[in-house]
Every structure is written in structure tokens, then in C-alpha cells.
Design a protein around this motif. Structure first.
Motif, PDB file in Angstrom:
ATOM      1  N   UNK A  25       0.836  -1.202   0.000  1.00  0.00           N
ATOM      2  CA  UNK A  25       0.000   0.000   0.000  1.00  0.00           C
ATOM      3  C   UNK A  25       0.874   1.258   0.000  1.00  0.00           C
ATOM      4  N   UNK A  26       0.472   2.245  -0.802  1.00  0.00           N
ATOM      5  CA  UNK A  26       1.158   3.533  -0.866  1.00  0.00           C
ATOM      6  C   UNK A  26       0.180   4.592  -0.370  1.00  0.00           C
ATOM      7  N   UNK A  27       0.571   5.282   0.677  1.00  0.00           N
ATOM      8  CA  UNK A  27      -0.277   6.306   1.295  1.00  0.00           C
ATOM      9  C   UNK A  27       0.171   7.691   0.863  1.00  0.00           C
ATOM     10  N   UNK A  28      -0.706   8.671   1.014  1.00  0.00           N
ATOM     11  CA  UNK A  28      -0.393  10.047   0.643  1.00  0.00           C
ATOM     12  C   UNK A  28       0.877  10.519   1.335  1.00  0.00           C
ATOM     13  N   UNK A  29       1.042  10.205   2.612  1.00  0.00           N
ATOM     14  CA  UNK A  29       2.231  10.668   3.334  1.00  0.00           C
ATOM     15  C   UNK A  29       3.514  10.057   2.760  1.00  0.00           C
ATOM     16  N   UNK A  30       3.412   8.962   2.007  1.00  0.00           N
ATOM     17  CA  UNK A  30       4.588   8.348   1.389  1.00  0.00           C
ATOM     18  C   UNK A  30       5.095   9.149   0.188  1.00  0.00           C
ATOM     19  N   UNK A  31       4.201   9.856  -0.479  1.00  0.00           N
ATOM     20  CA  UNK A  31       4.587  10.585  -1.686  1.00  0.00           C
ATOM     21  C   UNK A  31       4.567  12.103  -1.496  1.00  0.00           C
ATOM     22  N   UNK A  32       4.007  12.571  -0.387  1.00  0.00           N
ATOM     23  CA  UNK A  32       3.906  14.010  -0.127  1.00  0.00           C
ATOM     24  C   UNK A  32       5.281  14.560   0.206  1.00  0.00           C
ATOM     25  N   UNK A  33       5.711  15.649  -0.450  1.00  0.00           N
ATOM     26  CA  UNK A  33       7.042  16.201  -0.156  1.00  0.00           C
ATOM     27  C   UNK A  33       7.080  16.861   1.223  1.00  0.00           C
ATOM     28  N   UNK A  34       8.270  16.877   1.798  1.00  0.00           N
ATOM     29  CA  UNK A  34       8.456  17.527   3.095  1.00  0.00           C
ATOM     30  C   UNK A  34       8.469  19.046   2.900  1.00  0.00           C
ATOM     31  N   UNK A  35       8.311  19.778   3.974  1.00  0.00           N
ATOM     32  CA  UNK A  35       8.385  21.244   3.909  1.00  0.00           C
ATOM     33  C   UNK A  35       9.734  21.686   3.370  1.00  0.00           C
ATOM     34  N   UNK A  36      10.800  20.983   3.751  1.00  0.00           N
ATOM     35  CA  UNK A  36      12.133  21.323   3.271  1.00  0.00           C
ATOM     36  C   UNK A  36      12.239  21.147   1.757  1.00  0.00           C
ATOM     37  N   UNK A  37      11.659  20.054   1.235  1.00  0.00           N
ATOM     38  CA  UNK A  37      11.684  19.829  -0.216  1.00  0.00           C
ATOM     39  C   UNK A  37      10.907  20.918  -0.949  1.00  0.00           C
ATOM     40  N   UNK A  38       9.741  21.270  -0.424  1.00  0.00           N
ATOM     41  CA  UNK A  38       8.927  22.316  -1.051  1.00  0.00           C
ATOM     42  C   UNK A  38       9.673  23.641  -1.034  1.00  0.00           C
ATOM     43  N   UNK A  39      10.253  23.999   0.104  1.00  0.00           N
ATOM     44  CA  UNK A  39      11.000  25.259   0.206  1.00  0.00           C
ATOM     45  C   UNK A  39      12.184  25.297  -0.747  1.00  0.00           C
ATOM     46  N   UNK A  40      12.869  24.180  -0.925  1.00  0.00           N
ATOM     47  CA  UNK A  40      14.004  24.128  -1.853  1.00  0.00           C
ATOM     48  C   UNK A  40      13.549  24.434  -3.278  1.00  0.00           C
ATOM     49  N   UNK A  41      12.402  23.888  -3.685  1.00  0.00           N
ATOM     50  CA  UNK A  41      11.873  24.164  -5.024  1.00  0.00           C
ATOM     51  C   UNK A  41      11.398  25.607  -5.147  1.00  0.00           C
ATOM     52  N   UNK A  42      10.807  26.146  -4.110  1.00  0.00           N
ATOM     53  CA  UNK A  42      10.376  27.549  -4.139  1.00  0.00           C
ATOM     54  C   UNK A  42      11.580  28.449  -4.334  1.00  0.00           C
ATOM     55  N   UNK A  43      12.641  28.215  -3.561  1.00  0.00           N
ATOM     56  CA  UNK A  43      13.850  29.030  -3.663  1.00  0.00           C
ATOM     57  C   UNK A  43      14.464  28.908  -5.055  1.00  0.00           C
ATOM     58  N   UNK A  44      14.444  27.709  -5.613  1.00  0.00           N
ATOM     59  CA  UNK A  44      15.074  27.464  -6.912  1.00  0.00           C
ATOM     60  C   UNK A  44      14.260  27.999  -8.091  1.00  0.00           C
ATOM     61  N   UNK A  45      12.922  27.899  -8.025  1.00  0.00           N
ATOM     62  CA  UNK A  45      12.123  28.170  -9.214  1.00  0.00           C
ATOM     63  C   UNK A  45      11.147  29.342  -9.140  1.00  0.00           C
ATOM     64  N   UNK A  46      10.724  29.765  -7.964  1.00  0.00           N
ATOM     65  CA  UNK A  46       9.730  30.838  -7.871  1.00  0.00           C
ATOM     66  C   UNK A  46      10.457  32.185  -7.839  1.00  0.00           C
ATOM     67  N   UNK A  47      10.178  33.001  -8.830  1.00  0.00           N
ATOM     68  CA  UNK A  47      10.845  34.288  -8.973  1.00  0.00           C
ATOM     69  C   UNK A  47       9.812  35.417  -9.044  1.00  0.00           C
ATOM     70  N   UNK A  48      10.061  36.528  -8.364  1.00  0.00           N
ATOM     71  CA  UNK A  48       9.119  37.660  -8.405  1.00  0.00           C
ATOM     72  C   UNK A  48       8.844  38.152  -9.822  1.00  0.00           C
ATOM     73  N   UNK A  49       9.857  38.133 -10.695  1.00  0.00           N
ATOM     74  CA  UNK A  49       9.654  38.641 -12.058  1.00  0.00           C
ATOM     75  C   UNK A  49       8.641  37.807 -12.841  1.00  0.00           C
ATOM     76  N   UNK A  50       8.526  36.531 -12.499  1.00  0.00           N
ATOM     77  CA  UNK A  50       7.525  35.687 -13.153  1.00  0.00           C
ATOM     78  C   UNK A  50       6.127  36.211 -12.847  1.00  0.00           C
ATOM     79  N   UNK A  51       5.872  36.543 -11.595  1.00  0.00           N
ATOM     80  CA  UNK A  51       4.566  37.064 -11.207  1.00  0.00           C
ATOM     81  C   UNK A  51       4.310  38.425 -11.843  1.00  0.00           C
TER      82      UNK A  51
END
Length: 99
Positions: A25-51
Motif C-alpha cells: 500500500x502507498x499512502x499520501x504521506x509516502x509521496x507528499x514532499x516535506x516542507x524542506x523539499x517544497x521550500x528548496x523548489x520555491x527558492x530554486x524556481x519561484x521568482x518575483x519577475x515571473x509574477x
């Protein structure tokens, strides 16, 4: 997550999304990214100029593609429920309520 499970009636806190190739069985918590993983992607890819680029023309009516701007849309203060729709239906708890 409901799309991963294949149903919105799945209790994602206690029921599996499905099974892996070994039948486990694979549960949501098994595939859900951690806060650290999400923050790393935000820092890497989310840019104010895009908005700034995306939202610069919103108020002018120039935002989006021609296809998006040409979509027919209802106007008015209330949503006009289509009683024959099988996609979006009026929730029963709105019955008898007036805005």
C-alpha cells in the motif's frame, strides 16, 4: 491527491492511494514532499519577475490567450446553476438560501 487515488471518496489520511509494484500500500504521506523539499523548489524556481510578467496585464483585460479571453462567461452577482449539469451541481445545503 484524489486524482492519484482515483476517487474523491477515499479517506486520504487512512486509506492508500494504491499499491506499488510489489503490492504494498502507498499512502499520501509516502509521496507528499516535506516542507524542506517544497521550500528548496520555491527558492530554486519561484521568482518575483515571473509574477510581474504574468499578472502585469490582468487589470487591462490583456491577460491570457485569445482562447481564454474569448470563453463565454456568465455575469452577475450570483452563479446561475444549470440543473441539467452533471459536472457542477448546486450543493443541497444551498437549497432555499438567497443571497
Amino acid at each position: 491527491a484524489g486524482a492519484l487515488a482515483g476517487s474523491l471518496s477515499v479517506d486520504l489520511a487512512t486509506e492508500p492511494l494504491g499499491c506499488d509494484r510489489d503490492g504494498q500500500a502507498v499512502f499520501l504521506q509516502d509521496v507528499w514532499p516535506s516542507s524542506e523539499e517544497i521550500n528548496a523548489y520555491i527558492i530554486k524556481f519561484v521568482r518575483p519577475e515571473t509574477f510581474r510578467e504574468v499578472y502585469a496585464n490582468l487589470s487591462s483585460g490583456k491577460a491570457g490567450s485569445d482562447s481564454w479571453r474569448e470563453l463565454p462567461a456568465q455575469t452577475g452577482a450570483k452563479f446561475k446553476w444549470d440543473p441539467d449539469s452533471t459536472y457542477i451541481t448546486k450543493p443541497p445545503f444551498f437549497s432555499g438560501m438567497e443571497a
